[in-house]
Design an enzyme around this catalytic site. Structure first.
Site, short mmCIF file in Angstrom:
data_model
loop_
_atom_site.label_atom_id
_atom_site.label_comp_id
_atom_site.label_asym_id
_atom_site.label_seq_id
_atom_site.Cartn_x
_atom_site.Cartn_y
_atom_site.Cartn_z
N LYS A 149 0.96 -1.31 -0.06
CA LYS A 149 0.03 -0.01 -0.02
C LYS A 149 0.93 1.24 -0.08
O LYS A 149 1.83 1.27 0.50
CB LYS A 149 -0.95 -0.10 1.09
N ASP A 172 -6.89 4.30 -4.49
CA ASP A 172 -7.60 4.34 -3.23
C ASP A 172 -8.33 5.31 -2.87
O ASP A 172 -8.62 6.25 -3.92
CB ASP A 172 -6.50 3.94 -2.15
#
Ligand code: NDP
Length: 446
Positions: free
Chosen positions: A126, A166
């Site tokens: 991430k 995201d």
């Protein structure tokens, strides 16, 4: 707290001070896994839990860029490469002012289990920045993305690490990031997912997380002989995940009555039909406006600064951000008759809220399982890029549905308790863990 979990968490907290969201995510997993690992000593001897909670690599970098006034701005850039036991690191980039190391480590940690649950060969990662795209011009967003990628490009690649979107990173940002990567590397590869359909993207990728969350909820409802028909549904957020969750609920015969953003939520008791949803998609993705404008246009109620969980519903789909349902709100949801919570967002329920769901034995699908549809279709985008062959909308949607059904089966396998209650938290944590842990065992002490 189980003393074994307490002891494990003491180590995690002392090694990762101040990273509260990371501690929260690890603790939830440790509560499921420590009893399981004790029954399977091979994992305990190899210290798999301790290893899985330590990122393989963390990259931190400076992102300088020029705003429209010619002033220099400086943001932080991050990429957490958490675990590559079963495939290249894979996970989104978040651009939001609340981004810090602890938030990204929690997201990367969850991603490892989620990606494993999809059964596709993807490790977990991430990244992102504390940059806030809100209120910035397209040119400012482009200059920021170009600067961000000018450092990130050396750490990623189609066989190494494949980022996606995201919060704050949608089609526009992926385009700017991809353009800069291509320019620096002089190659056209599938290094990012969520690409535009004309340049390597997959059909259904924008829809995948929201659709998948609803497909997962439908599987949970089936275990109690129910479906979405005639159900009232509250949704939070109004971004990518919320938009397509709303679309799918409506298609399946349910009625979505709320959406939100960081300014508050709208309540439309008549339901957000496809026409109204088209307005929201344009408002949020093109005009980049605020959800309160919906209330003005359709004469719905706007509740400034609050969240939608006080509105009576059968099903709740949190699709905004972490810790957006607390214990009190969970109590209200259940007291109002909510029978199912399926998480489009990552870790939207606090530990106190989860305790309420478990105590009242409602259907609760944690984000790791319920929102895995997005990364699953990202995995399919990677396959299509490697094959250099796009699949049809129907083909990708069919694969997405099959994936969500399979994830549900795995969570039932590992989560069913003696009274037949399905503990989807244990199901997702153990179901996601086994494949990664076995790969780590096979690969030695690395
Ligand atoms: P978007 O940026 O498209 O939308 C985010 C939405 O949530 C916006 O409405 C935003 O409101 C709201 N929001 C964000 N932060 C806050 C906050 N701190 N308080 C209140 N509202 C907030 O993001 P996505 O839809 O892509 O992501 C939503 C959630 O889903 C996140 O938890 C993400 O990690 C998760 N997720 C996303 C996937 C994907 O494929 N996109 C895959 C799996 C999970 P505002 O505009 O006012 O900030």
């Amino acid at each position: 707290m189980d003393p074994r979990v307490e002891q494990f968490m003491a180590q995690i907290i002392s090694k990762n001070p101040g990273e509260n969201e990371f501690h929260q995510a690890v603790q939830e997993v440790a509560e499921s896994l420590i009893p399981y690992v004790e029954e399977h000593p091979k994992y305990e001897h190899a210290k798999i839990l301790e290893r899985i909670a330590e990122p393989e690599r963390v990259v931190l970098f400076r992102v300088p860029w020029l705003d429209d006034k010619g002033e220099i701005q400086i943001n932080k850039g991050f990429r957490i490469e958490m675990n590559s036991a079963i495939g290249p690191y894979k996970g989104g980039l978040r651009f939001h002012p609340t981004v810090n190391l602890g938030v990204l480590k929690f997201l990367a940690f969850e991603q490892v289990f989620k990606n494993s649950l999809t059964t596709l060969p993807m490790g977990g990662g991430k990244g992102g920045s504390d940059f806030d795209p809100k209120g910035k011009s397209d040119n400012e967003v482009m200059r920021f993305c170009q600067s961000f990628m000018t450092e990130l490009y050396r750490h990623i690649g189609p066989n190494t690490d494949v980022p996606a979107g995201d919060i704050g990173v949608g089609g526009r940002e992926i385009g700017f990031l991809f353009g800069q990567y291509k320019r620096l590397r002089n190659e056209f590869t599938g290094v990012l997912t969520g690409k535009g359909i004309e340049w390597g993207g997959s059909l259904i990728r924008p829809e995948a997380t929201g659709y998948g969350t609803v497909y997962f909820a439908a599987e949970m409802l089936k275990t109690r002989g129910m479906d979405f028909k005639g159900k009232t549904v509250t949704v939070s957020g109004s971004g990518n995940v919320a938009q397509y969750a709303t679309e799918k609920v409506t298609e399946l015969g349910g009625k979505v009555v709320t959406l939100s953003d960081s300014g508050g939520f709208i309540h439309d008791p008549g339901g957000i039909d496809p026409g109204k949803l088209a307005y929201i998609i344009e408002l949020k993705n093109i005009k980049r406006g605020r959800i309160r404008e919906y209330a003005e246009k359709y004469r719905a109620d706007f509740h400034e600064g609050s969240r939608p969980w006080g509105i009576k519903c059968d099903i709740a789909l949190p699709c905004a951000t972490e810790n957006e349902i607390n214990e009190e709100e969970a109590k209200t949801l259940v007291a109002n008759g909510c029978i199912c919570v399926s998480e489009g967002a990552n870790m939207p329920s606090t530990p106190g809220a989860i305790e309420i769901y478990m105590d009242k034995k409602i259907l609760y699908g944690p984000g790791k399982a319920a929102n895995a549809g997005g990364v699953a279709v990202s995995g399919l985008e990677m396959s299509q890029n490697s094959l250099r062959m796009p699949w049809t909308r129907e083909e990708v949607d069919k694969r997405l549905q099959e994936t969500m059904i399979n994830i549900h089966k795995t969570t039932v396998k590992y989560g069913k308790e003696s009274d037949d209650f399905i503990n989807y938290v244990n199901g997702a944590n153990i179901g996601g863990f086994v494949k990664v842990a076995d790969a780590m065992l096979a690969q030695g002490v690395v």
